[in-house]
Motif scaffolding. Structure first.
Motif, PDB file in Angstrom:
ATOM      1  N   LEU A 164     -32.202 -49.678   3.270  1.00 16.01           N
ATOM      2  CA  LEU A 164     -33.179 -50.363   2.884  1.00 16.01           C
ATOM      3  C   LEU A 164     -34.698 -50.048   3.303  1.00 16.01           C
ATOM      4  N   ASP A 165     -35.964 -50.402   2.281  1.00 17.92           N
ATOM      5  CA  ASP A 165     -36.757 -50.330   2.709  1.00 17.92           C
ATOM      6  C   ASP A 165     -37.716 -51.415   3.477  1.00 17.92           C
ATOM      7  N   LEU A 166     -38.349 -51.420   4.851  1.00 16.67           N
ATOM      8  CA  LEU A 166     -39.084 -51.852   5.744  1.00 16.67           C
ATOM      9  C   LEU A 166     -39.207 -53.306   4.729  1.00 16.67           C
ATOM     10  N   LYS A 167     -40.332 -53.597   3.901  1.00 16.63           N
ATOM     11  CA  LYS A 167     -40.866 -54.401   3.204  1.00 16.63           C
ATOM     12  C   LYS A 167     -39.246 -55.284   2.974  1.00 16.63           C
ATOM     13  N   MET A 168     -37.831 -54.781   2.481  1.00 13.07           N
ATOM     14  CA  MET A 168     -36.974 -55.448   1.852  1.00 13.07           C
ATOM     15  C   MET A 168     -36.099 -55.990   3.291  1.00 13.07           C
ATOM     16  N   ARG A 169     -36.355 -55.098   4.214  1.00 13.71           N
ATOM     17  CA  ARG A 169     -35.228 -55.851   5.588  1.00 13.71           C
ATOM     18  C   ARG A 169     -35.917 -56.412   6.234  1.00 13.71           C
ATOM     19  N   ILE A 170     -37.335 -57.102   6.301  1.00 15.02           N
ATOM     20  CA  ILE A 170     -38.292 -57.918   6.855  1.00 15.02           C
ATOM     21  C   ILE A 170     -37.317 -59.268   6.004  1.00 15.02           C
ATOM     22  N   LYS A 171     -37.488 -58.992   4.676  1.00 11.25           N
ATOM     23  CA  LYS A 171     -37.035 -60.685   3.568  1.00 11.25           C
ATOM     24  C   LYS A 171     -35.702 -60.654   3.771  1.00 11.25           C
ATOM     25  N   LEU A 172     -34.947 -59.463   3.598  1.00  8.01           N
ATOM     26  CA  LEU A 172     -33.303 -60.153   3.870  1.00  8.01           C
ATOM     27  C   LEU A 172     -32.663 -60.458   5.580  1.00  8.01           C
ATOM     28  N   GLN A 173     -33.620 -59.957   6.500  1.00 12.65           N
ATOM     29  CA  GLN A 173     -33.331 -60.911   7.809  1.00 12.65           C
ATOM     30  C   GLN A 173     -34.220 -62.374   7.724  1.00 12.65           C
ATOM     31  N   GLU A 174     -34.911 -62.791   7.392  1.00 13.15           N
ATOM     32  CA  GLU A 174     -34.799 -64.192   7.320  1.00 13.15           C
ATOM     33  C   GLU A 174     -33.653 -64.744   6.175  1.00 13.15           C
ATOM     34  N   TYR A 175     -33.509 -64.310   5.375  1.00 14.72           N
ATOM     35  CA  TYR A 175     -32.265 -64.873   4.924  1.00 14.72           C
ATOM     36  C   TYR A 175     -31.215 -64.773   5.324  1.00 14.72           C
ATOM     37  N   LEU A 176     -30.414 -63.422   6.382  1.00  9.32           N
ATOM     38  CA  LEU A 176     -29.473 -64.042   6.886  1.00  9.32           C
ATOM     39  C   LEU A 176     -29.439 -65.102   7.862  1.00  9.32           C
ATOM     40  N   LEU A 177     -30.416 -65.491   8.409  1.00  2.00           N
ATOM     41  CA  LEU A 177     -30.743 -66.313   9.325  1.00  2.00           C
ATOM     42  C   LEU A 177     -31.106 -67.213   8.494  1.00  2.00           C
ATOM     43  N   GLN A 178     -31.255 -67.793   8.125  1.00  2.00           N
ATOM     44  CA  GLN A 178     -30.759 -68.895   7.132  1.00  2.00           C
ATOM     45  C   GLN A 178     -29.283 -69.561   6.549  1.00  2.00           C
ATOM     46  N   VAL A 179     -29.236 -68.050   5.955  1.00  2.00           N
ATOM     47  CA  VAL A 179     -27.453 -68.027   5.980  1.00  2.00           C
ATOM     48  C   VAL A 179     -26.276 -68.741   7.072  1.00  2.00           C
ATOM     49  N   HIS A 180     -26.708 -67.740   8.168  1.00  2.00           N
ATOM     50  CA  HIS A 180     -26.390 -68.686   9.252  1.00  2.00           C
ATOM     51  C   HIS A 180     -26.542 -69.519   9.624  1.00  2.00           C
ATOM     52  N   ARG A 181     -27.413 -69.826  10.097  1.00  3.50           N
ATOM     53  CA  ARG A 181     -27.630 -71.505  10.184  1.00  3.50           C
ATOM     54  C   ARG A 181     -26.975 -72.612   9.212  1.00  3.50           C
ATOM     55  N   LYS A 182     -27.670 -72.246   8.179  1.00  4.03           N
ATOM     56  CA  LYS A 182     -26.659 -73.322   6.462  1.00  4.03           C
ATOM     57  C   LYS A 182     -25.350 -73.887   6.409  1.00  4.03           C
ATOM     58  N   TYR A 183     -24.895 -72.732   6.683  1.00  2.53           N
ATOM     59  CA  TYR A 183     -23.247 -72.774   6.481  1.00  2.53           C
ATOM     60  C   TYR A 183     -22.327 -72.637   8.251  1.00  2.53           C
ATOM     61  N   LYS A 184     -23.222 -72.226   8.954  1.00  2.00           N
ATOM     62  CA  LYS A 184     -22.566 -72.867  10.245  1.00  2.00           C
ATOM     63  C   LYS A 184     -21.749 -71.890  10.395  1.00  2.00           C
ATOM     64  N   LEU A 185     -21.862 -70.472  10.705  1.00  2.00           N
ATOM     65  CA  LEU A 185     -21.636 -69.091  10.581  1.00  2.00           C
ATOM     66  C   LEU A 185     -21.595 -68.941  11.972  1.00  2.00           C
ATOM     67  N   THR A 186     -20.129 -68.192  12.178  1.00  2.00           N
ATOM     68  CA  THR A 186     -20.624 -67.275  13.624  1.00  2.00           C
ATOM     69  C   THR A 186     -19.779 -65.686  12.975  1.00  2.00           C
ATOM     70  N   THR A 187     -21.715 -65.120  13.349  1.00  2.00           N
ATOM     71  CA  THR A 187     -21.697 -64.006  12.754  1.00  2.00           C
ATOM     72  C   THR A 187     -22.025 -62.664  13.826  1.00  2.00           C
ATOM     73  N   ILE A 188     -21.073 -61.805  13.658  1.00  2.00           N
ATOM     74  CA  ILE A 188     -21.368 -60.308  13.693  1.00  2.00           C
ATOM     75  C   ILE A 188     -22.377 -59.532  12.934  1.00  2.00           C
ATOM     76  N   LEU A 189     -23.013 -59.000  13.769  1.00  2.00           N
ATOM     77  CA  LEU A 189     -23.761 -57.807  12.783  1.00  2.00           C
ATOM     78  C   LEU A 189     -23.796 -56.709  13.624  1.00  2.00           C
ATOM     79  N   VAL A 190     -23.938 -55.461  13.227  1.00  2.00           N
ATOM     80  CA  VAL A 190     -23.963 -53.852  13.814  1.00  2.00           C
ATOM     81  C   VAL A 190     -25.401 -53.655  13.536  1.00  2.00           C
ATOM     82  N   SER A 191     -26.370 -53.082  14.194  1.00  2.00           N
ATOM     83  CA  SER A 191     -27.792 -52.545  13.578  1.00  2.00           C
ATOM     84  C   SER A 191     -27.801 -51.490  15.053  1.00  2.00           C
ATOM     85  N   HIS A 192     -28.952 -50.710  14.617  1.00  2.00           N
ATOM     86  CA  HIS A 192     -29.337 -50.062  15.685  1.00  2.00           C
ATOM     87  C   HIS A 192     -30.824 -50.303  15.328  1.00  2.00           C
ATOM     88  N   ASP A 193     -31.350 -50.991  14.904  1.00  2.00           N
ATOM     89  CA  ASP A 193     -32.704 -51.585  14.649  1.00  2.00           C
ATOM     90  C   ASP A 193     -33.279 -52.772  15.401  1.00  2.00           C
TER      91      ASP A 193
END
Lengths: 290, 223
Positions: A164-193
């Motif tokens: 994804l492009d940078l703007k979309m990445r930043i928006k979706l990062q926020e979104y991932l954090l919200q999901v992680h907290r809201k659904y009380k998940l254990t989240t495992i991410l693979v990332s280079h960034d």
């Protein structure tokens, strides 16, 4: 708590490699696997979710054993409670957005969660669309929402934002954090960034040739706590230029290029493409409304 | 003109295609996903009818199913099935002979799907069967259509196997391709031409339809 102790012979681009991995992840943590391509990150996720069988080892999640080579326990992927977001999203092309989510329901599950997730992922207007008509960011949101339908305890994200492009990445990062907290998940991410990792994760494991070579809290991991700066940004070195006795380093931060003065000793440690932290604490920045 | 050979040809092609569709999906699905060492062997067996002269296949089936021999005799005696010079025998021979035309397109279609589709479905707790029926097959519709039509057309065009195992019995095993041969031998060129023309146009239209559908021409027209 998830504990993994895995051994697996892998054929990677650079020849054969033995993955030999021990790691534990606390319940509710946001954890990142970091490392170069071919280090075994995706293979680790696949073994955890049951899509790849380890040669030997142990996978325990909470009180249950998912895999134990000594006792011949090997739960099928269908039996493991994992939400998996694939790098290519793996949306079903023959189904609409809503049908993609509905397919993930298990027998007798209340359908209300579909509406809730569509709403949360801002997909309401797209629910009748087929995946091929969606943009990258939209597909990503569908894949994420779909992975959550079964209310998994573990969410696996395999480089979900890399396309994804940078703007979309930043928006979706926020979104991932919200999901992680809201659904009380254990989240495992693979990332280079690195920016993304620092922003999202509690803990980072660095993999190299199938082994964990470094681990730590995200900010410590990349040495960001050494500076007690008033403000700081991470970016990428674009150019290093010598001017008289000093060096000018051009750094890309977000969409802006910032030029920073550097002395020859510092500049010698940098090269184009490095991820760097630009920080300052000796002056008061000016804030102006745009 | 006697329509019976044509009717028999299309009946044979329909039955054969239906049976092939049902048995080829599990075969193709296994071939496209297995890592077994048996895979090349099975692939070879499935593809053999592509290169083997139909008479070879017909000859061995004739020998095997002849009531004079052990297996054919057993079938005849115990199950009351007589496979040579009968419609049942034609169907069996056609199924084997057209197998690659159904299995290969389906296998190619399944292999072309990204493996993550299947894996995503598994991680959602869905069985292999449900994944195949709801996810994999609906996404390879063009391959399924190609398989169905090629098997159908290939069975319509069959000659050697049918002649060997079915012979030339009006109403039972005399299909159109054999009727043409028959009429030519009797120097009855008009009748041969009638059968030939009909086969020519029907197969042309069937294949044209496939290319139009798979090429998306109808969709473009509808828009």
């Amino acid at each position: 708590m998830i504990s993994l102790n895995l051994k697996k012979k892998l054929k990677s681009a650079g020849g054969q490699m033995v993955l030999d991995l021990k790691l534990t992840i606390e319940k509710g943590q946001f954890v990142t696997l970091f490392g170069e391509s071919g280090a075994g990150k995706t293979s680790t996720l696949r073994m955890l979710s049951g899509l790849l069988k380890p040669d030997s080892g142990l996978i325990e999640v909470g009180e249950t054993t998912w895999f134990n080579s000594d006792e011949n326990i090997d739960l099928k992927p269908q039996q493991r409670k994992v939400g998996y977001v694939f790098q290519d999203y793996a949306l079903f092309p023959n189904m609409s957005v809503r049908q993609n989510l509905e397919y993930a329901l298990h027998k007798g599950q209340d359908k209300a969660i579909i509406g809730e997730l569509l709403q949360f992922a801002e997909l309401n207007e797209l629910e009748q669309r087929k995946p091929e008509t969606l943009s990258g960011g939209q597909k990503q949101r569908v894949a994420l929402a779909r992975a959550l339908v079964q209310r998994p305890e573990i969410l696996i994200l395999d480089e979900p934002l890399s396309a994804l492009d940078l703007k979309m990445r930043i928006k979706l990062q926020e979104y991932l954090l919200q999901v992680h907290r809201k659904y009380k998940l254990t989240t495992i991410l693979v990332s280079h960034d690195i920016g993304e990792i620092v922003k999202l994760s509690d803990k980072v494991f660095e993999l190299h040739k199938g082994r964990v070579i470094k681990k730590g809290a995200a900010a410590d991991f990349f040495g960001l706590n050494k500076t007690s700066a008033k403000f700081r940004f991470s970016g990428e070195v674009l150019k290093i230029q010598k001017e008289d006795v000093i060096y000018i380093v051009s750094v890309l931060i977000g969409n802006d290029i910032v030029r920073v003065v550097s002395d020859p000793i510092e500049a010698a440690q940098l090269k184009v493409g490095d991820q760097v932290l630009v920080a300052s604490k000796a002056f008061n920045p000016i804030i102006q409304k745009l | 003109m006697d329509w019976q050979p044509l009717a028999l040809t299309f009946k044979l092609a329909l039955v054969t295609t239906a049976i092939l569709f049902v048995i080829s999906i599990p075969i193709a699905s296994w071939l496209s996903s297995t890592k077994s060492k048996l895979r090349p062997v099975l692939e070879t067996l499935v593809s053999m009818p592509l290169v083997l002269p139909p008479t070879v296949l017909g000859f061995y089936m004739l020998v095997a199913f002849s009531p004079e021999n052990a297996f054919g005799g057993w079938l005849n005696e115990w199950l009351g099935i007589k496979l040579i010079f009968s419609f049942g025998g034609l169907v069996l021979a056609s199924v084997i002979y057209s197998l690659p035309f159904m299995v290969q397109p389906i296998q190619a279609g399944l292999s072309s799907l990204p493996p993550t589709l299947k894996e995503a479905s598994y991680t959602m707790g869905k069985s292999k069967m449900k994944t195949l029926l709801k996810i994999l097959l609906p996404n390879i519709r063009p391959s399924l259509l190609t398989g169905i039509v090629l098997s159908f057309a290939h069975t319509v065009g069959e000659f050697g196997v049918v002649l060997m195992i079915g012979g030339n019995m009006p109403g039972r095993t005399k299909v159109a391709s054999i009727a043409i041969y028959d009429e030519v031998e009797a120097l009855n060129y008009t009748a041969a031409n009638n059968y030939s023309l009909i086969l020519f146009f029907i197969t042309f239209i069937i294949l044209l339809l496939v290319y139009l559908i798979n090429g998306g021409y109808f969709k473009r027209f509808a828009q």
